[in-house]
Every structure is written in C-alpha cells, then in structure tokens.
Design a protein around this motif. Structure first.
Motif: not given
Length: 440
Positions: A89-109
């Motif tokens: 809600e904080i992200v979208s209400s400030n005009g943004g978008r976000n996501n994350a993903n994980t592999s066997q080797d790293r996590t990315y936000y």
C-alpha cells in the motif's frame, strides 16, 4: 567495392550503437560491508532501488529447505516502522511498484518510483534489512502463501515438476538437488528460532549489494544511503563449503509421472560448470545454435522437416556452483521419446565432431551482439544486471564487457566444450509421462 563499403558502414553503425550502450556507474563500500552501486540516467523521472542478497535455495541445512524463498515473502510482512500488511500500500500510494524473486543462489528485492520518491525507496529497503518483524503470526501467514504457490506452480501446473526432477537427478550431494521452493514439511517443522537465525546469518549488509539506478543526483543519493544504511550492523562473514558432485560417467535413465499432462515429454540433462566459467558462455552459444529460433538445427529438423516434435529446445541454465544443460522435447503423435532423444543426440554429435559452418557462426555472433545491445534497454534492467554482475560474478564491469567473451569464442572452442560436457555417458534421460490411470 560497393558491397565492402556498405559492410564497413554497417560495422561502424553497430560499433557506434554498442559504444552508446556503455553503462556508467560508481561503486563503493560502506563501513558495514554493504556494497553500493550507483547509475545515473536522467532521461526519465524514474528511479530503481534494489537490494540483492547472496542467499538462495542452496543456502540451507538438511531438513530446513526453502528458507530463502520463504524469506522472499516474509520480508514483506512488516517492520518496526511499517505496519503489518501495509508495504504494498505504501509503495502503490506513492506511485511505485515493487517485486522480489529468489533463485538457488540469490534473492532480489526492488522498487521503481518516480525519482522524487528515491528517499522512500531507500528507507523501505533499509527497514527490510534492519527492522523486519519476524514473529509466529507472520511465519504462519507466509507459510500458507508459499504452500499455495507450490500448489499452483508445481503440484497442479502442467510440467511443473520438471526442475525438481532434474535437480534430484543431476545432483546427489549438492543442495541443488532440492527445489528452490523447498519441501513443505521442512517449512512446517521450522521454529521461530530457526527463522530468526537464518535472517541474522544471511540478511546482513556485508552479504548484499544495494543498487540505485535512474534519475538521481549522485551526491544527494550518497548522503541518503549513508543516513539509512550505514547504521545497520555488520554481520558475521558467510562461509559456504558445499560438497562436490561425483562425475556422471554412464547414462542414467529415470521415469517420472505428472497427473497434469496429456502429452509425454523427454528431458535430457547434463551437469555443467557454474556460470562464471568460460565454458558456460560457450554452452550458451551451443544452445542458441541448436534451438534458438525456427532456423536453429533442432527446430528445423525435428519440428519443420521431420514432424517428430511439437516442441524441442536446448537450454543452458546457469547457476553459481553447477549449471544444467537441458534438451526438452514434446513428441508429435506416435513418435516415441526414444526417437526424440536419438534425433537430438545426432545434432549434438555433429557439434562434437565437426566445426559449425562459418555462416552459422556469424549468425550466432550477430545474435549475441544484438542481445547485448538490447540487454540494458531499461533502468530497471540495468539495476538487476549491475547487482548480478557484482554479487554473483564478482565483476561489475561485465555489464559493459561481457560481449567480449562471446566475441572471443571460436568454432573450435564450441566443438571442444561439446566434447567435454555433452556426451551420452554424461547425461540423465528422463521420461516425463502422464500419470497412469488405475485399471477399472
């Protein structure tokens, strides 16, 4: 003469285009070990803030699989200063978008905001790193979320078991043998203390890289990063000592069943070197030669000409410690899976025994040049590439010079690498079949 002139003009234009692609960046370390990379691009009023942690599915102990993927979800629950469930809600209400993903080797936000909200993006990621609320309620909530994801993407999805089956077939000792999402019984058995200890070990500044890319002022951005991230305590150094796999020296055959499919598939899998190795780049070129596009060797032969396969592809799947090279095929009609395997092997054998043609080699080079030109078309993509190149490859400058590796690969090298890794005695052949229905 005219042809040579036109060729020279085309080469000059390509060189100019590639030169214009060069990504400028600045990188440095905070005292707590957090690596920072800044890329300024003021062409659009957008900014990407991202943090990549060097933790993935392979970072676990026996009986506690799936923690990295679980944390991908858990660290959106809330923080000391962000109410539970309010992150998005904080992200979208400030005009943004976000996501994350994980592999066997790293996590990315990551977050993408209008550039006037850079401060908010940095604050959110510093909160995630320093002040996440990890309690039993959040664990129980996200446990159910992960179970539902597993049902949708693995258990009830056609061909959803391919990667778990391949991992278990190619690896017997290394953690790559277990799926990135883990086993649900392991997550059910995890205690609050287990989860807190995992966070303390891996989600620390000296095990991460922060990338800020887009419409920024470098000096102001450094000041904000210092304010938000410098106070975060450094963690203990993460050490890894995963077991090495024994070589595969004779063909392995296995069968698996999937109740969600009607058409069987064949999977031929080879264990290959980690993506930092030069041979992994050569395998990229071999897979492109075999199956990238309708004019590729496998597609043209088995789909177009001989009508044996609905789909056929060769895929070099890069991972940090070991890669996986896969041939995946779906048969047409009564074509047997054995036929798909033998026909694909015939084309691989040609790569092992003969040099590919100069014409095909030039087509490959042009394709990789084009991929390079298009690889950093967005600031969001640049942020991900910078983070990956630093954290996993140990060389941020690959964002500008990785194409030089592909340019230097020769036809002779492609033949040698195919001989090194893609032999019948080094493969696992998986018959991936519809689940047998019980007799009435």
């Amino acid at each position: 003469m005219k042809g040579k002139f036109l060729l020279a003009v085309c080469m000059l234009l390509l060189a100019t285009q590639i030169g214009a692609q060069e990504v400028a960046y600045e990188e440095y370390d905070l005292d707590n070990g957090l690596h920072v990379i800044l890329h300024q691009d003021n062409t659009a009023p957008l900014v990407t803030t991202s943090v990549m942690y060097h933790v993935g599915g392979k970072d676990r102990t026996e009986g506690r699989t799936g923690f990295a993927h679980f944390f991908e979800h858990l660290l959106f629950e809330g923080t000391k200063n962000i109410e539970r469930g309010k992150w998005f809600e904080i992200v979208s209400s400030n005009g943004g978008r976000n996501n994350a993903n994980t592999s066997q080797d790293r996590t990315y936000y990551y977050e993408v905001f209008p550039s006037n909200n850079l401060k908010l993006g940095l604050w959110l990621e510093s909160e995630r790193m320093l002040h996440p609320v990890i309690d039993q309620k959040g664990i129980d909530t996200q446990n159910e979320v992960v179970k539902e994801e597993k049902r949708l993407q693995y258990d009830n999805s056609p061909y959803g078991q391919i990667f778990p089956v391949v991992g278990k077939s190619l690896f017997k000792k290394h953690p790559y043998k277990d799926p990135n999402i883990g086993y649900m019984e392991d997550l059910d058995a995890a205690t609050l203390e287990d989860v807190i200890a995992y966070k303390k070990k891996y989600y620390v500044p000296n095990n991460a890289v922060l990338v800020v890319a887009g419409d920024i002022n470098i000096g102001e951005t450094k000041k904000m990063i210092q304010d938000y991230f410098a106070p975060i305590p450094k963690g203990a150094t993460v050490t890894r000592n995963y077991p090495l796999e024994d070589p595969i020296t004779s063909e392995v055959e296995t069968v698996t069943y999937d109740p969600n499919i009607q058409i069987p598939a064949t999977i031929v899998a080879y264990r290959t070197p980690g993506f930092k190795e030069r041979d992994a780049y050569v395998l990229d070129m071999i897979s492109s030669y075999l199956s990238d596009g309708k004019s590729s060797k496998l597609y043209k032969k088995m789909v177009d000409e001989q009508k044996q396969a609905l789909q056929i592809g060769a895929f070099n799947i890069g991972q940090e410690d070991y890669g996986m090279y896969l041939i995946f095929g779906l048969p047409v009609g009564d074509t047997s899976l054995d036929v798909l395997v033998s026909e694909a092997e015939e084309e691989i054998a040609k790569v092992r025994t003969d040099l590919i043609s100069e014409k095909d080699y030039q087509k490959l080079q042009n394709k990789f040049e084009n991929n390079f030109v298009n690889s950093n078309a967005s600031v969001e993509g640049i942020a991900g590439s910078l983070a990956t190149n630093y954290l996993l490859y140990g060389d941020t400058s690959l964002i500008n010079k990785e194409i030089e590796i592909y340019r230097s690969i020769t036809r002779e090298e492609m033949k040698a690498v195919a001989n090194k890794y893609l032999n019948p005695n080094q493969r696992v052949v998986i018959d991936y079949l519809p689940e047998e229905k019980p007799a009435n």
